[in-house]
Design an enzyme around this catalytic site. Structure first.
Site, PDB file in Angstrom:
ATOM      1  N   PHE A 288       0.863  -1.184   0.000  1.00 12.66           N
ATOM      2  CA  PHE A 288       0.000   0.000   0.000  1.00 12.66           C
ATOM      3  C   PHE A 288       0.900   1.235   0.000  1.00 12.66           C
ATOM      4  O   PHE A 288       1.825   1.329   0.796  1.00 12.66           O
ATOM      5  CB  PHE A 288      -0.865  -0.036   1.256  1.00 12.66           C
ATOM      6  CG  PHE A 288      -2.016   0.918   1.258  1.00 12.66           C
ATOM      7  CD1 PHE A 288      -3.223   0.580   0.657  1.00 12.66           C
ATOM      8  CD2 PHE A 288      -1.910   2.151   1.875  1.00 12.66           C
ATOM      9  CE1 PHE A 288      -4.298   1.450   0.676  1.00 12.66           C
ATOM     10  CE2 PHE A 288      -2.984   3.037   1.891  1.00 12.66           C
ATOM     11  CZ  PHE A 288      -4.180   2.686   1.293  1.00 12.66           C
TER      12      PHE A 288
ATOM     13  N   ASP B  62       2.392  -5.754   7.962  1.00 13.17           N
ATOM     14  CA  ASP B  62       1.208  -4.909   7.996  1.00 13.17           C
ATOM     15  C   ASP B  62      -0.001  -5.833   7.801  1.00 13.17           C
ATOM     16  O   ASP B  62      -0.115  -6.508   6.765  1.00 13.17           O
ATOM     17  CB  ASP B  62       1.278  -3.842   6.898  1.00 13.17           C
ATOM     18  CG  ASP B  62       0.159  -2.813   7.043  1.00 13.17           C
ATOM     19  OD1 ASP B  62      -0.949  -3.211   7.482  1.00 13.17           O
ATOM     20  OD2 ASP B  62       0.385  -1.635   6.715  1.00 13.17           O
TER      21      ASP B  62
ATOM     22  N   TYR C 270     -10.511  -0.346  11.048  1.00  8.15           N
ATOM     23  CA  TYR C 270     -11.764   0.070  10.385  1.00  8.15           C
ATOM     24  C   TYR C 270     -12.096  -0.793   9.176  1.00  8.15           C
ATOM     25  O   TYR C 270     -13.124  -0.599   8.547  1.00  8.15           O
ATOM     26  CB  TYR C 270     -11.707   1.549   9.969  1.00  8.15           C
ATOM     27  CG  TYR C 270     -10.450   1.953   9.221  1.00  8.15           C
ATOM     28  CD1 TYR C 270     -10.310   1.687   7.868  1.00  8.15           C
ATOM     29  CD2 TYR C 270      -9.406   2.593   9.878  1.00  8.15           C
ATOM     30  CE1 TYR C 270      -9.163   2.030   7.190  1.00  8.15           C
ATOM     31  CE2 TYR C 270      -8.247   2.943   9.210  1.00  8.15           C
ATOM     32  CZ  TYR C 270      -8.118   2.664   7.869  1.00  8.15           C
ATOM     33  OH  TYR C 270      -6.977   3.002   7.205  1.00  8.15           O
ATOM     34  N   LYS C 271     -11.210  -1.739   8.833  1.00 11.25           N
ATOM     35  CA  LYS C 271     -11.487  -2.623   7.695  1.00 11.25           C
ATOM     36  C   LYS C 271     -12.238  -3.859   8.215  1.00 11.25           C
ATOM     37  O   LYS C 271     -13.397  -3.741   8.586  1.00 11.25           O
ATOM     38  CB  LYS C 271     -10.181  -2.942   6.970  1.00 11.25           C
ATOM     39  CG  LYS C 271      -9.608  -1.692   6.282  1.00 11.25           C
ATOM     40  CD  LYS C 271      -8.230  -1.873   5.692  1.00 11.25           C
ATOM     41  CE  LYS C 271      -7.783  -0.566   5.017  1.00 11.25           C
ATOM     42  NZ  LYS C 271      -6.332  -0.506   4.801  1.00 11.25           N
TER      43      LYS C 271
ATOM     44  N   ARG D  80     -12.960  -4.298  -7.044  1.00  6.74           N
ATOM     45  CA  ARG D  80     -12.527  -5.022  -5.843  1.00  6.74           C
ATOM     46  C   ARG D  80     -13.740  -5.362  -4.985  1.00  6.74           C
ATOM     47  O   ARG D  80     -14.588  -4.495  -4.729  1.00  6.74           O
ATOM     48  CB  ARG D  80     -11.565  -4.100  -5.097  1.00  6.74           C
ATOM     49  CG  ARG D  80     -10.778  -4.718  -4.012  1.00  6.74           C
ATOM     50  CD  ARG D  80      -9.729  -3.740  -3.517  1.00  6.74           C
ATOM     51  NE  ARG D  80     -10.325  -2.650  -2.741  1.00  6.74           N
ATOM     52  CZ  ARG D  80      -9.719  -2.027  -1.734  1.00  6.74           C
ATOM     53  NH1 ARG D  80      -8.493  -2.383  -1.380  1.00  6.74           N
ATOM     54  NH2 ARG D  80     -10.300  -1.042  -1.085  1.00  6.74           N
TER      55      ARG D  80
HETATM   56  C1  LIG Z   1      -5.706   0.850   4.732  1.00 10.48           C
HETATM   57  C2  LIG Z   1      -4.234   0.839   4.757  1.00 10.48           C
HETATM   58  C3  LIG Z   1      -3.500   1.946   5.222  1.00 10.48           C
HETATM   59  C4  LIG Z   1      -4.170   3.215   5.652  1.00 10.48           C
HETATM   60  O1  LIG Z   1      -3.431   3.851   6.661  1.00 10.48           O
HETATM   61  P1  LIG Z   1      -4.150   4.954   7.568  1.00 10.48           P
HETATM   62  O2  LIG Z   1      -3.044   5.617   8.295  1.00 10.48           O
HETATM   63  O3  LIG Z   1      -5.106   4.228   8.468  1.00 10.48           O
HETATM   64  O4  LIG Z   1      -4.888   5.877   6.672  1.00 10.48           O
HETATM   65  C5  LIG Z   1      -2.119   1.836   5.280  1.00 10.48           C
HETATM   66  N1  LIG Z   1      -1.489   0.703   4.896  1.00 10.48           N
HETATM   67  C6  LIG Z   1      -2.162  -0.364   4.423  1.00 10.48           C
HETATM   68  C7  LIG Z   1      -1.425  -1.590   4.012  1.00 10.48           C
HETATM   69  C8  LIG Z   1      -3.555  -0.320   4.319  1.00 10.48           C
HETATM   70  O5  LIG Z   1      -4.221  -1.362   3.831  1.00 10.48           O
END
Ligand SMILES: *Cc1c(COP(=O)(O)O)cnc(C)c1O
Length: 396
Positions: A112, A183, A208-209, A355
């Site tokens: 990400f 992660d 939040y996911k 997705r």
């Molecule tokens: C959703 C996601 C994020 C988002 O980070 P936030 O700081 O919560 O906005 C970061 N890394 C990964 C791998 C994600 O899937």
């Protein structure tokens, strides 16, 4: 078929099939009441006394331990707060401090972007000549060498759902002398994770996911228990101090993973997340995984049978896939808008990925069949051609 009997635990709008719980989980029943209680009875009536009287001060730790239970982390090893981006920064800073003689941070091109941005930002701030090295996801193990300080990977690829083998890569990283950071943004609450067994030094994730904590819910960070006592937090906030209310002039880190906290915790969000985690009582991750695979296989088969224009970009082998299914389609953005209009909520990731999150807590086989039928209608009848579906919103 293994539909889980948990759908009634969520408040989903009538007529909606929600295939985006991998991005923002839906509202668990009871969460709104819990938020109202925190606002009205606690904040409203107790005011600042609520830090003690309503147990606000213990909430970050309590929620951390509950998340820990879902990812194989022992009590006291998971801290909550801030956002995932911040937690990536903290974990990587701690990892690099453990390998002062090495200069490479290894990640993959499927990661990400936020994680890569944070890594590069930390490298620039440190100014010690570190390098962020990106390889293709299947090349990670080959890229390990004596210069690699830390391996920073997201287990499940946010676009394709491709899933890394945590145990194998962690073992390979350790053989090469590197520190492993996972992660778990698309893993926690989605697939079985056993941090204790895999022995990774650090893990981070958001709530939040798949954990359904609501928009902006706090992130989490895990540090392997044997390392915690020697960790110097890069962000030495007062809530990570051993005695915040002693107001000492010098920083002294808290015992346990609490030292990875930074500032005042988001109590409203933590309370909602705490309520959302009730959903997991009595859910076995093995059953959840089995249901996720069954629903995903059903979805892939139905979509492929009805929509030859869509190309599966998720791994076909369920063992290599997280809890989402992605298809490439050149007009994917417009197709997703047309689907949302028909009550099937998925999302779009550039350049061409449609997705769909597969979340057995609140999806069943009938939902999957209906979603596939509506996808077939939107694609087959080229409903996506309607100009109103071409307008790009800021959030896709
Ligand atoms: C959703 C996601 C994020 C988002 O980070 P936030 O700081 O919560 O906005 C970061 N890394 C990964 C791998 C994600 O899937």
């Amino acid at each position: 078929m293994t539909d889980l009997p948990l759908k009634p635990l969520f408040d989903l709008p009538e007529g909606v099939i929600y295939l985006d719980g991998n991005s923002l989980g839906p509202l668990p029943r009871g969460a709104a009441e819990r938020a109202a209680e925190v606002i009205g009875a606690q904040w409203g009536q107790e005011l600042i006394r609520a830090w003690n009287s309503a147990g606000w001060i213990s909430l970050p730790r309590q929620v951390g331990d509950r998340i820990g239970g879902l990812i194989g982390a022992p009590e006291g090893s998971v801290a909550t707060g801030d956002t995932l981006s911040i937690k990536v920064y903290q974990a990587l800073a701690a990892a690099l401090a453990l390998r002062p003689d090495r200069r490479v941070v290894l990640s993959d091109r499927g990661n990400f972007p936020a994680d890569l941005y944070m890594a590069q930002g930390l490298i620039d701030t440190l100014g010690k000549g570190h390098e962020l090295r990106l390889v293709d996801p299947d090349q990670v193990q080959d890229a390990l060498g004596p210069d690699v300080a830390a391996v920073l990977l997201t287990q499940v690829d946010f676009r394709s759902g491709r899933m890394h083998d945590m145990a194998a890569i962690t073992a390979a990283a350790h053989r090469a002398g590197a520190v492993m950071i996972w992660d778990l943004a698309h893993s926690a609450g989605a697939v079985p994770v056993d941090l204790t067994a895999c022995q990774a030094e650090f893990a981070v994730g958001c709530s939040y996911k798949f954990l359904n904590g609501g928009p902006g819910a706090p992130a989490f960070i895990y540090a392997r228990p044997d390392l915690i006592a020697d960790l110097r937090p890069a962000l030495a906030g007062w809530m990570g101090h051993d005695a915040p209310f002693a107001m000492e002039l010098a920083y002294r880190p808290a015992q346990g993973a609490e030292r990875l906290r930074v500032g005042t915790p988001p109590i409203l969000q933590l309370a909602v997340l705490d309520r959302a985690l009730d959903v997991w009582q009595g859910v076995s991750m093995a059953d959840l995984r089995a249901a996720s695979i069954a629903l995903s296989e059903r979805f892939i088969a139905a979509v492929e049978a009805q929509c030859p224009a869509l190309r599966l970009v998720s791994p076909r082998d369920p063992a290599q896939r997280g809890s989402q299914v992605s298809f490439a389609f050149p007009q994917g953005y417009a197709a997703i808008q047309a689907l949302i209009d028909r009550g099937v909520i998925g999302d779009f990731r550039a350049p061409d990925i449609m997705r769909f999150g597969i979340t057995p807590l609140y999806l069943d086989a009938a939902d999957i069949d209906r979603a596939a039928a509506l996808i077939a209608e939107v694609i087959g009848s080229e409903i996506w051609r309607d100009p109103k579906y071409q307008v790009r919103s800021r959030v896709t």
